[in-house]
Design an enzyme around this catalytic site. Structure first.
Site, PDB file in Angstrom:
ATOM      1  N   SER A   9      50.810 -25.266 -70.901  1.00 41.11           N
ATOM      2  CA  SER A   9      50.949 -23.944 -71.522  1.00 41.11           C
ATOM      3  C   SER A   9      49.570 -23.398 -71.846  1.00 41.11           C
ATOM      4  CB  SER A   9      51.784 -24.043 -72.807  1.00 41.11           C
ATOM      5  OG  SER A   9      51.919 -22.780 -73.416  1.00 41.11           O
ATOM      6  N   CYS A  10      49.361 -22.122 -71.554  1.00 38.37           N
ATOM      7  CA  CYS A  10      48.121 -21.442 -71.937  1.00 38.37           C
ATOM      8  C   CYS A  10      48.488 -20.199 -72.743  1.00 38.37           C
ATOM      9  CB  CYS A  10      47.289 -21.072 -70.711  1.00 38.37           C
ATOM     10  SG  CYS A  10      48.063 -19.857 -69.613  1.00 38.37           S
TER      11      CYS A  10
END
Length: 462
Positions: A9-10
């Protein structure tokens, strides 16, 4: 073959999330390692890890620049890095995960009361599906606001029941933190995360906007629940039915879905849903405020029995959510009955294992010791292992004790302004009305639970 699970996840949830996922999958294929990667991107969770995936995994890799909850990975070896590390050197991450899991293979499994409670809660979580799951997601995100706000309000009463009315004082500041801020966010957070559970990130904005409208329109927590489900299912429907060209897909989660869903939910709340729900809430509040005598006792009896029936399950959570929702309307008596009744089951079992040892095996007697602490801390789940081992005798016993505790609390007119904390919030001045009678209700319920167990459970052979 080793099995690894991962989450990537970013912050924007677009490029790096999927680049890290691809890098991990390619490295695992080269190393002959089985891997499943969950991506938490802009369109929500994709390739979601199931409970079985987590159970079968040897280790976990979290490659994220956002906050990824690790609660579901309890007992697993976790490698936690920035998302760029998975893109740059996925092989070393997989090796670290495998080596860490191998070092941890000899650790003993904890079999105390707390681990039994966690195991039972995990089993229940697996069964939660559909609307109940979505509601509980909203409640779980709402609770920290309710607890923090409730305790801040409770501390303001230390300076006097009306001290917060004087501007510029510490009491007024505490009331502003708890009442004007934390409690004001309660319904929007509830609605927003119900919608999030249904439609992922695109559902948060319309859900919270609908929840804020519910608060402002006087529709309360009931209106918030309706707004959350409406926003979630509407957003999900729009997501599945609006088709944009591929080069415009990035606009869906940040522009198209939140705007359209917020507009529709907002108009429905203002013109169609808000007014009748406000009438229902006003009627409920008037009925509860006027409740005395037999009606109050009956409500306490029902709420108390609900708290003990499934010890943290859907019925218990329904009663607790009801009490928490009423705190925003300054109705404190049901919350008092609910917390007292939730403390009674583990306390009654702890007392029974102390006084009537010939009714319990050695493991149950040992489990009774931490049950004391779980009881005074308002952790009803402390009764789960006992009920699982002997439901026919234990559940009627704890329901009887909790029902009587709830009924006595309502009969005595006890009010509780803090939504959690067990006995640890009771010494705060003005948090509990009729504190002596409140303690009496808890003690009576605890003793009745223990005596019921003494009667129903047979003696064990020496």
């Amino acid at each position: 073959m080793k099995k690894i699970i991962a989450v990537t996840s970013c912050p924007t949830g677009i490029a790096h999330t999927y680049m890290a996922s691809e890098s991990l999958e390619e490295a695992a294929k080269k190393m002959d390692v089985d891997i499943k990667v969950e991506t938490q991107g802009s369109v929500g969770v994709e390739n979601e890890l199931s409970d079985q995936d987590i159970k079968d995994a040897d280790a976990v890799i979290i490659a994220a620049d956002t906050n990824v909850s690790k609660d579901r990975f309890g007992g697993k070896y976790i490698v936690e890095v920035a998302v760029a590390d998975a893109i740059d050197d996925a092989e070393s991450l997989i090796n670290r995960a495998i080596e860490g899991s191998e070092k941890g293979e000899t650790s003993d499994v904890d079999s105390n009361l707390y681990s039994q409670v966690d195991e039972e809660k995990s089993k229940r979580k697996e069964k939660r599906q559909g609307p109940y799951k979505h509601l509980m997601t909203g409640v779980s995100f709402m609770l920290p606001f309710v607890v923090a706000g409730g305790l801040a309000i409770a501390l303001s009463f230390v300076f006097g029941i009306n001290a917060a009315e004087q501007e510029g004082t510490l009491a007024a500041a505490l009331m502003q933190i708890g009442g004007s801020s934390a409690f004001a966010l309660m319904v929007p957070i509830l609605a927003g995360y119900i919608a999030f559970s249904i439609a992922d990130r695109p559902g948060i904005a319309p859900g919270m906007i609908g929840g804020m409208l519910a608060s402002n329109l006087g529709a309360g927590f009931l209106g918030g629940i309706i707004a959350g489900f409406l926003a979630g299912y509407l957003t999900q429907w729009l997501k599945e039915n609006i088709k944009l060209p591929k080069n415009l897909q990035g606009l869906m989660p940040v522009l198209v879905l939140p705007f359209l869903s917020s507009l529709i939910v907002g108009l429905l709340m203002i013109y169609l849903i808000g007014p009748p729900v406000e009438g229902i809430m006003n009627g409920l509040e008037s009925w509860l405020n006027s409740m005395t005598g037999t009606n109050a006792v009956l409500l306490g009896l029902i709420l108390g029995a609900m708290m003990a029936f499934d010890m943290g399950g859907p019925v218990n959570k329904a009663a607790y959510t009801f009490g928490v929702g009423l705190l925003g309307s300054q109705i404190y008596e049901p919350m008092a009955a609910i917390m007292a009744a939730g403390m009674t089951p583990p306390l009654g079992l702890a007392l029974a294992t102390t006084l009537f040892k010939n009714r319990f095996n050695r493991q149950e007697i040992e489990a009774g010791k931490p049950a004391w602490f779980m009881g005074i801390s308002f952790i009803t789940e402390g009764a789960i292992p006992f009920a699982a081992a002997d439901p026919i005798r234990v559940i009627p016993s704890i329901m009887t004790g909790s029902a009587i505790t709830g009924a006595l609390s309502m009969l005595f007119g006890v009010g509780l302004k803090a939504p959690h904390g067990g006995i640890f919030v009771l010494p705060i001045p003005n948090v509990v009305t009729n504190l002596g009678f409140y303690a009496l209700a808890i003690i009576v319920g605890t003793v009745i639970t223990a005596l019921m167990l003494r009667v129903l459970k047979p003696k064990l052979a020496e």
